[in-house]
Design a protein around this motif. Structure first.
Motif, PDB file in Angstrom:
ATOM      1  N   LYS A 168       0.834  -1.206   0.000  1.00  0.00           N
ATOM      2  CA  LYS A 168       0.000   0.000   0.000  1.00  0.00           C
ATOM      3  C   LYS A 168       0.869   1.257   0.000  1.00  0.00           C
ATOM      4  O   LYS A 168       0.651   2.178  -0.799  1.00  0.00           O
ATOM      5  CB  LYS A 168      -0.921  -0.003   1.220  1.00  0.00           C
ATOM      6  CG  LYS A 168      -1.712   1.296   1.384  1.00  0.00           C
ATOM      7  CD  LYS A 168      -2.488   1.333   2.690  1.00  0.00           C
ATOM      8  CE  LYS A 168      -3.127   2.708   2.915  1.00  0.00           C
ATOM      9  NZ  LYS A 168      -3.886   2.772   4.196  1.00  0.00           N
ATOM     10  N   ALA A 169       1.854   1.297   0.897  1.00  0.00           N
ATOM     11  CA  ALA A 169       2.729   2.466   0.983  1.00  0.00           C
ATOM     12  C   ALA A 169       3.542   2.652  -0.295  1.00  0.00           C
ATOM     13  O   ALA A 169       3.779   3.788  -0.743  1.00  0.00           O
ATOM     14  CB  ALA A 169       3.652   2.331   2.193  1.00  0.00           C
ATOM     15  N   LEU A 170       3.962   1.546  -0.903  1.00  0.00           N
ATOM     16  CA  LEU A 170       4.719   1.612  -2.150  1.00  0.00           C
ATOM     17  C   LEU A 170       3.871   2.211  -3.265  1.00  0.00           C
ATOM     18  O   LEU A 170       4.328   3.090  -4.017  1.00  0.00           O
ATOM     19  CB  LEU A 170       5.190   0.208  -2.542  1.00  0.00           C
ATOM     20  CG  LEU A 170       5.846   0.051  -3.921  1.00  0.00           C
ATOM     21  CD1 LEU A 170       7.114   0.881  -4.013  1.00  0.00           C
ATOM     22  CD2 LEU A 170       6.140  -1.432  -4.191  1.00  0.00           C
TER      23      LEU A 170
ATOM     24  N   TYR B 142       1.891   6.653  -6.814  1.00  0.00           N
ATOM     25  CA  TYR B 142       0.613   7.075  -7.392  1.00  0.00           C
ATOM     26  C   TYR B 142      -0.226   7.721  -6.279  1.00  0.00           C
ATOM     27  O   TYR B 142      -1.200   7.146  -5.800  1.00  0.00           O
ATOM     28  CB  TYR B 142      -0.133   5.882  -7.988  1.00  0.00           C
ATOM     29  CG  TYR B 142       0.652   5.117  -9.024  1.00  0.00           C
ATOM     30  CD1 TYR B 142       0.726   5.550 -10.350  1.00  0.00           C
ATOM     31  CD2 TYR B 142       1.350   3.947  -8.670  1.00  0.00           C
ATOM     32  CE1 TYR B 142       1.450   4.845 -11.292  1.00  0.00           C
ATOM     33  CE2 TYR B 142       2.073   3.239  -9.612  1.00  0.00           C
ATOM     34  CZ  TYR B 142       2.127   3.690 -10.922  1.00  0.00           C
ATOM     35  OH  TYR B 142       2.845   2.991 -11.856  1.00  0.00           O
ATOM     36  N   PRO B 143       0.163   8.926  -5.851  1.00  0.00           N
ATOM     37  CA  PRO B 143      -0.498   9.550  -4.692  1.00  0.00           C
ATOM     38  C   PRO B 143      -1.973   9.848  -4.893  1.00  0.00           C
ATOM     39  O   PRO B 143      -2.692  10.055  -3.905  1.00  0.00           O
ATOM     40  CB  PRO B 143       0.310  10.834  -4.478  1.00  0.00           C
ATOM     41  CG  PRO B 143       0.990  11.098  -5.792  1.00  0.00           C
ATOM     42  CD  PRO B 143       1.266   9.761  -6.380  1.00  0.00           C
ATOM     43  N   ASN B 144      -2.433   9.878  -6.134  1.00  0.00           N
ATOM     44  CA  ASN B 144      -3.846  10.181  -6.387  1.00  0.00           C
ATOM     45  C   ASN B 144      -4.739   8.941  -6.389  1.00  0.00           C
ATOM     46  O   ASN B 144      -5.964   9.055  -6.484  1.00  0.00           O
ATOM     47  CB  ASN B 144      -3.993  10.916  -7.723  1.00  0.00           C
ATOM     48  CG  ASN B 144      -3.352  12.297  -7.691  1.00  0.00           C
ATOM     49  OD1 ASN B 144      -3.403  12.976  -6.656  1.00  0.00           O
ATOM     50  ND2 ASN B 144      -2.746  12.704  -8.796  1.00  0.00           N
ATOM     51  N   LYS B 145      -4.137   7.766  -6.269  1.00  0.00           N
ATOM     52  CA  LYS B 145      -4.938   6.546  -6.214  1.00  0.00           C
ATOM     53  C   LYS B 145      -5.536   6.369  -4.821  1.00  0.00           C
ATOM     54  O   LYS B 145      -4.994   6.854  -3.813  1.00  0.00           O
ATOM     55  CB  LYS B 145      -4.096   5.318  -6.573  1.00  0.00           C
ATOM     56  CG  LYS B 145      -3.639   5.267  -8.036  1.00  0.00           C
ATOM     57  CD  LYS B 145      -2.932   3.961  -8.329  1.00  0.00           C
ATOM     58  CE  LYS B 145      -2.409   3.917  -9.756  1.00  0.00           C
ATOM     59  NZ  LYS B 145      -3.495   3.978 -10.763  1.00  0.00           N
ATOM     60  N   LYS B 146      -6.641   5.660  -4.771  1.00  0.00           N
ATOM     61  CA  LYS B 146      -7.238   5.285  -3.498  1.00  0.00           C
ATOM     62  C   LYS B 146      -6.803   3.853  -3.200  1.00  0.00           C
ATOM     63  O   LYS B 146      -7.175   2.935  -3.929  1.00  0.00           O
ATOM     64  CB  LYS B 146      -8.760   5.387  -3.573  1.00  0.00           C
ATOM     65  CG  LYS B 146      -9.277   6.806  -3.834  1.00  0.00           C
ATOM     66  CD  LYS B 146     -10.788   6.816  -3.975  1.00  0.00           C
ATOM     67  CE  LYS B 146     -11.302   8.222  -4.269  1.00  0.00           C
ATOM     68  NZ  LYS B 146     -12.784   8.234  -4.456  1.00  0.00           N
ATOM     69  N   VAL B 147      -6.024   3.682  -2.134  1.00  0.00           N
ATOM     70  CA  VAL B 147      -5.458   2.375  -1.810  1.00  0.00           C
ATOM     71  C   VAL B 147      -5.817   2.039  -0.360  1.00  0.00           C
ATOM     72  O   VAL B 147      -5.577   2.844   0.550  1.00  0.00           O
ATOM     73  CB  VAL B 147      -3.932   2.351  -1.992  1.00  0.00           C
ATOM     74  CG1 VAL B 147      -3.398   0.930  -1.809  1.00  0.00           C
ATOM     75  CG2 VAL B 147      -3.548   2.894  -3.362  1.00  0.00           C
TER      76      VAL B 147
ATOM     77  N   LEU C 161      10.700   4.250  -3.146  1.00  0.00           N
ATOM     78  CA  LEU C 161      10.240   3.523  -1.971  1.00  0.00           C
ATOM     79  C   LEU C 161      10.266   4.480  -0.786  1.00  0.00           C
ATOM     80  O   LEU C 161      11.295   5.095  -0.507  1.00  0.00           O
ATOM     81  CB  LEU C 161      11.142   2.321  -1.694  1.00  0.00           C
ATOM     82  CG  LEU C 161      10.680   1.365  -0.583  1.00  0.00           C
ATOM     83  CD1 LEU C 161       9.517   0.508  -1.085  1.00  0.00           C
ATOM     84  CD2 LEU C 161      11.831   0.471  -0.124  1.00  0.00           C
ATOM     85  N   SER C 162       9.164   4.610  -0.100  1.00  0.00           N
ATOM     86  CA  SER C 162       9.095   5.510   1.047  1.00  0.00           C
ATOM     87  C   SER C 162       9.713   4.860   2.284  1.00  0.00           C
ATOM     88  O   SER C 162       9.864   3.632   2.360  1.00  0.00           O
ATOM     89  CB  SER C 162       7.642   5.881   1.344  1.00  0.00           C
ATOM     90  OG  SER C 162       6.911   4.740   1.763  1.00  0.00           O
ATOM     91  N   ASP C 163      10.059   5.693   3.264  1.00  0.00           N
ATOM     92  CA  ASP C 163      10.580   5.165   4.521  1.00  0.00           C
ATOM     93  C   ASP C 163       9.550   4.263   5.204  1.00  0.00           C
ATOM     94  O   ASP C 163       9.905   3.254   5.821  1.00  0.00           O
ATOM     95  CB  ASP C 163      10.951   6.316   5.461  1.00  0.00           C
ATOM     96  CG  ASP C 163      12.132   7.133   4.957  1.00  0.00           C
ATOM     97  OD1 ASP C 163      12.967   6.581   4.213  1.00  0.00           O
ATOM     98  OD2 ASP C 163      12.210   8.326   5.299  1.00  0.00           O
ATOM     99  N   THR C 164       8.282   4.632   5.094  1.00  0.00           N
ATOM    100  CA  THR C 164       7.213   3.820   5.687  1.00  0.00           C
ATOM    101  C   THR C 164       7.176   2.434   5.067  1.00  0.00           C
ATOM    102  O   THR C 164       7.092   1.419   5.775  1.00  0.00           O
ATOM    103  CB  THR C 164       5.854   4.505   5.512  1.00  0.00           C
ATOM    104  OG1 THR C 164       5.855   5.744   6.227  1.00  0.00           O
ATOM    105  CG2 THR C 164       4.727   3.632   6.024  1.00  0.00           C
TER     106      THR C 164
END
Length: 314
Positions: free
Chosen positions: A35-37, A42-47, A142-145
């Motif tokens: 999910k975080a990846l 794709y920050p505009n997607k709903k995940v 890849l985010s830190d989260t």
């Protein structure tokens, strides 16, 4: 297959990610790490990552709660789950398309797209390799989260790199994940610190487990015993691996009684046990599996079969 999954993810606006019931760190790590990846790229997607929450995994994250209509035209991805019966939240069928990402034996090849790699140490490791593919093809980040969640998942399924499923690739992935900014001490403390009541129950296990001459061991944790220790079944499951330090043990089973069934937790240092688990409504990895018994008589049959497996392995 990885590129096909990446292209499919890119084509959907709504994505719902599922994992197995009674989750462990790899279930949360692969599910929420994915999910975080996706959101990082794709920050505009709903995940959404759904399923019943396990309080012992709160140090990692918590799942989302969604209504049925979210599944309309949604992509559903199921991680770390070998068969459909073990998928947490059976609404996974309501989506438009289902992708299976898993590292268990592919006995139940469900889904429209399937990526199964039994050589991977964990599903979290697979998600990292999906990131590697996306980074090379599309410049994914890849985010830190995501790094924290995937690291926790790998640690959980490799037993801190002690299990034989740990490969050179596993160490490579871990070495890259630790370059991200997250607190490793908090990860390890969240995974391995125990309340005193659990340590007391662990002491009971050490004092009361039974082992035969072939190294087959067992312990029964009844509802009454769990109540005496103020421990719920999900907490007791954290102790399944403790017998692995016993000298001479080949394989062991921990029975954890719930209201209507008995959870059967099987672990091994060598003998193959997932075939045994399949005999009792279960399955899993060759050296780490789970099953279900519906009476203590049936549990005794599990012990008998485990003894036979260990005897044949001598």
């Amino acid at each position: 297959m990885k590129r096909q999954i990446i292209d499919t993810i890119a084509s959907y606006d709504t994505i719902v990610i599922h994992r197995h019931v009674r989750p462990d760190p790899d279930a949360y790590g692969s599910q929420h790490g994915l999910k975080a990846l996706i959101l990082a790229n794709y920050p505009n997607k709903k995940v959404f990552a759904v399923g019943e929450h396990d309080e012992s995994l709160s140090f990692m994250t918590k799942p989302d709660s969604i209504t049925d209509d979210v599944y309309d035209n949604a992509l559903v991805i199921v991680t770390d789950t070998a068969n459909t019966e073990r998928i947490d939240d059976q609404r996974y069928t309501k989506g438009k398309m289902v992708i299976k990402i898993d590292h268990h034996p592919n006995d139940d090849p469900y889904g429209d797209l399937l990526w199964v790699n039994t050589e991977a140490s964990s599903c979290s490791e697979m998600i990292y390799t999906l990131f590697e593919e996306g980074r090379e093809a599309l410049g994914w980040i890849l985010s830190d989260t995501a790094a924290r969640l995937l690291f926790a998942g790998i640690i959980g399924d490799t037993g801190r790199f002690q299990f034989s499923s740990t490969t050179a690739k596993t160490f490579q992935v871990a070495s890259e994940l630790v370059t991200y900014s997250f607190d490793r001490d908090k990860v390890f403390n969240g995974m391995y610190e125990m309340e005193q009541k659990l340590l007391n129950l662990q002491g009971y296990i050490y004092q009361n487990f039974q082992m035969d001459e072939y190294g087959a061991a067992s312990i029964k944790l009844t509802k009454e015993l769990l109540a005496q220790h103020d421990v719920v079944p999900s907490e007791a499951s954290l102790l399944v691996g403790c017998l692995g330090s016993v000298k001479g043990i080949q394989a062991w089973v921990v029975f954890i009684e719930e209201d209507k069934q008995i959870r059967v937790r099987l672990r091994s240092k060598g003998p193959i046990i997932n075939t045994l688990a399949k005999e009792f409504n279960g399955g899993g990895h060759p050296l780490a599996s789970g099953a279900t018994a519906y009476s203590w008589t049936e549990a005794d049959r599990v012990i008998q079969r485990l003894q036979e497996v260990c005897q044949n392995n001598k």
